[in-house]
Design a protein around this motif. Structure first.
Motif, mmCIF file in Angstrom:
data_model
loop_
_atom_site.group_PDB
_atom_site.id
_atom_site.type_symbol
_atom_site.label_atom_id
_atom_site.label_comp_id
_atom_site.label_asym_id
_atom_site.label_seq_id
_atom_site.Cartn_x
_atom_site.Cartn_y
_atom_site.Cartn_z
ATOM 1 N N VAL A 246 0.688 -1.200 -0.264
ATOM 2 C CA VAL A 246 0.217 0.443 -0.174
ATOM 3 C C VAL A 246 1.406 1.526 -0.034
ATOM 4 N N ASN A 247 0.479 2.297 -1.140
ATOM 5 C CA ASN A 247 1.875 3.363 -1.360
ATOM 6 C C ASN A 247 1.578 3.988 -0.421
ATOM 7 N N PHE A 248 2.553 4.662 0.358
ATOM 8 C CA PHE A 248 1.863 5.959 0.960
ATOM 9 C C PHE A 248 2.981 6.832 1.333
ATOM 10 N N PRO A 249 3.755 8.135 1.520
ATOM 11 C CA PRO A 249 3.020 9.071 0.960
ATOM 12 C C PRO A 249 2.300 9.556 -0.387
ATOM 13 N N GLY A 250 2.660 9.297 -1.396
ATOM 14 C CA GLY A 250 2.797 9.747 -2.753
ATOM 15 C C GLY A 250 2.722 8.698 -3.210
ATOM 16 N N HIS A 251 2.177 8.509 -5.359
ATOM 17 C CA HIS A 251 0.906 8.274 -5.516
ATOM 18 C C HIS A 251 -0.267 8.114 -5.584
ATOM 19 N N ALA A 252 -0.958 8.853 -5.655
ATOM 20 C CA ALA A 252 -1.705 9.177 -4.308
ATOM 21 C C ALA A 252 -3.123 9.493 -4.824
ATOM 22 N N ARG A 253 -3.422 9.431 -5.794
ATOM 23 C CA ARG A 253 -4.421 10.386 -7.088
ATOM 24 C C ARG A 253 -5.436 9.447 -6.476
ATOM 25 N N ALA A 254 -5.231 8.163 -6.504
ATOM 26 C CA ALA A 254 -6.883 7.565 -6.386
ATOM 27 C C ALA A 254 -7.374 7.368 -5.179
ATOM 28 N N ILE A 255 -6.359 7.511 -4.397
ATOM 29 C CA ILE A 255 -6.960 7.931 -2.389
ATOM 30 C C ILE A 255 -7.801 9.319 -2.523
ATOM 31 N N LEU A 256 -7.099 10.453 -3.031
ATOM 32 C CA LEU A 256 -7.542 11.781 -3.007
ATOM 33 C C LEU A 256 -8.408 11.958 -3.702
ATOM 34 N N ALA A 257 -8.646 11.282 -4.795
ATOM 35 C CA ALA A 257 -9.981 11.209 -5.977
ATOM 36 C C ALA A 257 -11.012 10.548 -5.195
ATOM 37 N N ALA A 258 -11.461 9.565 -4.413
ATOM 38 C CA ALA A 258 -12.047 9.434 -2.668
ATOM 39 C C ALA A 258 -12.448 10.057 -2.045
ATOM 40 N N TYR A 259 -11.094 11.158 -1.391
ATOM 41 C CA TYR A 259 -11.218 11.383 0.236
ATOM 42 C C TYR A 259 -10.069 12.576 -0.150
ATOM 43 N N PRO A 260 -10.700 13.472 -0.728
ATOM 44 C CA PRO A 260 -9.407 15.114 -1.507
ATOM 45 C C PRO A 260 -9.141 15.702 -0.056
ATOM 46 N N GLU A 261 -9.839 15.673 1.106
ATOM 47 C CA GLU A 261 -9.270 16.215 2.404
ATOM 48 C C GLU A 261 -8.305 15.489 2.691
ATOM 49 N N LEU A 262 -7.956 14.322 2.513
ATOM 50 C CA LEU A 262 -6.726 14.001 2.718
ATOM 51 C C LEU A 262 -5.169 14.690 2.316
ATOM 52 N N GLY A 263 -5.690 15.238 1.536
ATOM 53 C CA GLY A 263 -4.387 16.114 0.828
ATOM 54 C C GLY A 263 -4.660 17.506 0.729
ATOM 55 N N ALA A 264 -4.088 17.834 -0.492
ATOM 56 C CA ALA A 264 -4.249 19.359 -0.484
ATOM 57 C C ALA A 264 -5.529 19.617 -1.003
#
Length: 547
Positions: A246-264
């Motif tokens: 599970v790739n953290f904290p980069g390669h996170a586009r899919a995560i942030l598409a679902a939960y944008p509040e976890l990024g910028a």
């Protein structure tokens, strides 16, 4: 003396001549604890030869015997996979100190059969040569990574890749489960990961650098918890470890598409193209809570003692304009933006350690910056964390010097998403060129490195430009077979019995298995890239400089 062609080549083998007909044996005799492996062997023999051997604890007449001998060694050690295989007038014996060694002996036994015995219906006699083999691997970890994010593959294909890994005496399947282009497993507390992050509306046509537009076709999928448990159990029956990433904290586009509040907060969709993107998780308690939720599920579904946390290719661009990051750096005494990744890595390691897991990270976890006293943060990774080196072998020495065990996976040698040859007919790949000869000549233990700190080696099947199972097979084989030989066999054996001289005969086994491998002379007409979306696109591959 008969010469036998096996891949990997055993450390010691003698074949005086003559054969043993397994159909003439009374059955399979299995010591306690080996019954499951005995039935697996019985099923495999019956499938390809029609010879069904019953399993019992003993037989009065010559049999195929599976025996445990000596004190049981620890898992994932060289001794745990050592075995002895003897076939003579008295029958066949597979002897080891650990069931994993018996599993490796079964893989060797299958290669002693005619190649057609690997088919899924009776196609060959159950005859093997008289032989005596004493064998053990050079490296403890011999893995293959399957990227099922960039292009999702059905569960059935994953199971078939486990079968192929087993035949080649590999012992690790590394599943790359998350990236910018998708999320591939369920987390019950985070439903948007499967509702939103698991699919993308379209995929780039051809190479991402070509500018040929998008195909307009949705792509995605994910594995249920039951699917993953099945994969883990199927591998465990063959003594293969499934390691989740599970790739953290980069390669996170899919995560942030679902939960944008976890990024910028850009709220961008799952990526339909490939590359390195600026989107990263913000170093917040909310992001760490998300990571903990994910790791809790991973730890429950996967019985592997290892969890891979990624950590590669983490841009700091967004962090450099983030007030949250500035506040964190001031509060924690972090003096570089790269140290923010170290902070995040430390938090992931702490939680996974509490779950009884040992962390693996790509070699960027070494790049942690320094604290206010000038002490290296070492990426937040304690010495017990394993570093998987992908950029170049200089990082092997750096990781060992920092006290880490290392998995060696340098891109120029074991990234099988590189082109197999220099011909214009080769189908689309990312870049580079990794030939069979280059893999065969590679030594996974760099000079000057303590071999005890090299946990093992791994080949990588990144799938940006391998959209179908047949594309993955073409990229993998026969290079995966060559890699398996490099990772298992000692240097003296490799020099005495070059794998390139054994490879042509091994292709008959790949044919019997129905694998869409690349022929040694180049692709068949229907495997070529042609002039469409699978046409070769070449741009110069520049190896990462040593640091």
């Amino acid at each position: 003396m008969q010469r036998l062609s096996l891949i990997p080549q055993p450390q010691h083998i003698t074949a005086p001549g003559g054969d043993v007909d397994l159909a003439s044996l009374a059955g399979i005799a299995a010591d306690p604890g080996l019954e499951d492996l005995a039935w697996l062997l019985s099923d495999l023999l019956a499938r390809g030869t029609g010879t069904r051997l019953a399993v019992a604890d003993a037989w009065d007449t010559p049999a195929l015997c599976l025996k445990l001998e000596g004190e049981r060694p620890a898992d994932l050690t060289i001794d745990s996979e050592a075995y002895r295989l003897t076939a003579d007038v008295h029958g066949v014996e597979l002897v080891a100190a650990h069931p994993a060694g018996i599993s490796r002996a079964i893989a060797t036994l299958r290669q002693l059969l005619p190649a057609d015995a690997l088919r899924d219906a009776p196609s060959a006699a159950a005859i093997i040569p008289r032989v005596h083999i004493e064998d053990a691997p050079r490296l403890r970890w011999r893995g293959v990574m399957l990227d099922i994010v960039r292009n999702f593959q059905a569960k059935d294909f994953v199971l078939r890749m486990i079968d192929r890994a087993h035949l080649h005496r590999l012992n690790v399947l590394h599943l790359h489960l998350t990236d910018d282009q998708g999320w591939r497993f369920e987390v019950p507390s985070r439903p948007a990961l499967t509702e939103v992050a698991s699919w993308r509306p379209e995929t780039v046509i051809g190479h991402a650098r070509a500018g040929d537009g998008y195909d307009g076709t949705p792509h995605g999928g994910f594995y249920s918890a039951a699917d993953l448990r099945e994969i883990v159990a199927y591998a465990a029956a063959r003594h293969i470890l499934v390691v989740p990433e599970v790739n953290f904290p980069g390669h996170a586009r899919a995560i942030l598409a679902a939960y944008p509040e976890l990024g910028a907060g850009q709220n961008r969709p799952v990526s339909g193209t490939f590359g390195v993107f600026e989107e990263v998780l913000e170093p917040t308690e909310a992001a760490l809570a998300f990571a903990r939720d994910v790791f809790d599920v991973v730890a429950e579904v996967f019985d592997s003692p290892f969890v891979h946390i990624g950590g590669d290719e983490v841009p700091t661009t967004q962090w450099e304009s983030s007030q949250t990051v500035k506040d964190l750096m001031e509060r924690e005494g972090i003096t570089s933006y790269r140290g923010v990744q170290g902070w995040f890595t430390k938090a992931c390691v702490a939680h996974l350690t509490s779950l009884g897991k040992r962390v693996i990270g790509w070699d960027e976890i070494l790049d942690g910056g320094e604290d206010q006293d000038g002490n290296s943060l070492d990426g937040g990774a304690p010495p017990e964390a394993v570093v998987q080196v992908w950029r170049n072998e200089a990082y092997v020495k750096q990781a060992v010097a920092a006290g880490h065990d290392v998995i060696v996976s340098p891109e120029p040698y074991v990234y099988f998403d590189h082109y197999e040859g220099d011909g214009e007919e080769e189908p689309l790949r990312i870049h580079g060129q990794t030939t069979i000869a280059k893999v065969a000549a590679w030594d996974p233990v760099p000079a000057g490195v303590d071999p005890e700190r090299v946990l093992g080696a791994q080949c990588q099947l990144w799938s940006e430009y391998m959209p179908t199972a047949r594309d993955v097979e073409y990229g993998a084989f026969p290079r995966l077979a060559v890699f398996a030989d490099v990772a298992w066999s000692g240097q003296g054996v490799r020099e005495a019995e070059p794998v390139t001289e054994r490879l042509e005969g091994h292709l008959e086994r790949l044919d019997a298995l129905g694998i869409n491998y690349r022929p040694l002379e180049g692709p068949k007409p229907w495997q070529r890239g042609g002039t469409g979306r699978r046409a070769r696109f070449t741009w110069k591959f520049i190896e990462h400089p040593a640091e």
